[in-house]
Design an enzyme around this catalytic site. Sequence first.
Site, PDB file in Angstrom:
ATOM      1  N   SER A 178      -6.782   0.809   7.643  1.00  0.00           N
ATOM      2  CA  SER A 178      -8.107   1.018   8.234  1.00  0.00           C
ATOM      3  C   SER A 178      -9.042  -0.122   7.838  1.00  0.00           C
ATOM      4  CB  SER A 178      -8.687   2.382   7.820  1.00  0.00           C
ATOM      5  OG  SER A 178      -8.777   2.496   6.414  1.00  0.00           O
ATOM      6  N   CYS A 182      -4.567  -2.319   3.228  1.00  0.00           N
ATOM      7  CA  CYS A 182      -5.269  -1.137   3.749  1.00  0.00           C
ATOM      8  C   CYS A 182      -5.354  -1.263   5.261  1.00  0.00           C
ATOM      9  CB  CYS A 182      -6.662  -1.036   3.131  1.00  0.00           C
ATOM     10  SG  CYS A 182      -7.656   0.324   3.797  1.00  0.00           S
ATOM     11  N   CYS A 212      -5.782   7.243   7.250  1.00  0.00           N
ATOM     12  CA  CYS A 212      -5.294   6.072   6.528  1.00  0.00           C
ATOM     13  C   CYS A 212      -4.326   5.339   7.437  1.00  0.00           C
ATOM     14  CB  CYS A 212      -4.607   6.497   5.229  1.00  0.00           C
ATOM     15  SG  CYS A 212      -3.806   5.134   4.370  1.00  0.00           S
ATOM     16  N   ASN A 221       0.896  -1.169   0.000  1.00  0.00           N
ATOM     17  CA  ASN A 221       0.000   0.000   0.000  1.00  0.00           C
ATOM     18  C   ASN A 221       0.930   1.214   0.000  1.00  0.00           C
ATOM     19  OD1 ASN A 221      -2.613   1.149   2.320  1.00  0.00           O
ATOM     20  ND2 ASN A 221      -2.315   1.594   0.177  1.00  0.00           N
TER      21      ASN A 221
END
Length: 274
Positions: free
Chosen positions: A220, A218, A69, A11
Amino acid sequence: MRFTKMHGLGNDFIVIEAVEGVDYSELAVKLCDRHFGIGADGLLVVEPSHIADIKMRIFNADGSEAEMCGNGSRCFAKYVYEKGIVSKQKMTVETLAGVIMPELFVENGKIKSVKVYMGSPIFESSKIPVKSEKQKFIDEPVKIDGKTYRLSSVRVGVPHTILFVSSFEESFMKELGPKIEKSSLFPEGTNVDFVKVEDEENISVRTWERGVGLTLACGSGASASAVVSSLLGRTRRSVNVHFKAGVLLVEWKEDNSIYLSGEVEEVFRGEIEI
């Protein structure tokens, strides 16, 4: 303009320090383009803060500004620490979702991993937000293109909607992801997490990120997926979340706080004309 490319489990983010007179939304679109720019899922901007040690602004690849984020905040913490902008191994970072507290674990002078306090999950429909008469939107049937899916929504800095699956089919996720993201149920849109429960301590996740698309990881999304899995009795409160490029540890404490831990890496540094 100088930049640093970083990633947490693939990411990836471009990190820059604040520049006067720059439209960060336009800059994010330009820099995050994987064909004509540097290429990234998002742009992180370092700014001074009046309420925390430092401030982080996050812009998605489509130019939209995100409230928070998880992986981005972990990359951000490593950056400001290694640059000497913040000298604390446990720092406070201002975001649009509030103040978060990353903690760096250093071994032999190198950052081994970064743990971040993600806040507490918000389940109240109106605060996620979800258009629903029910106070919580958990395991609710939703019809999309004639098929019914059971969806669960929670806010962990940003809205996330979880769908449990038995396998990951990319074509299915690419088709359904944007339909859920842009559904009229979600006034602000939503991130979509496809979750496969492996056992009570392990889940696998693929996230369709609002404004980005399918991502390699990701933070979150890992947090939201772990919380909903535990809430529905599918896992324990401490869960290893497996993405394509590695594993994040999510701990949902009894006091309702969420902690996210994992490795982050610098890819390269450079300069670009803007």
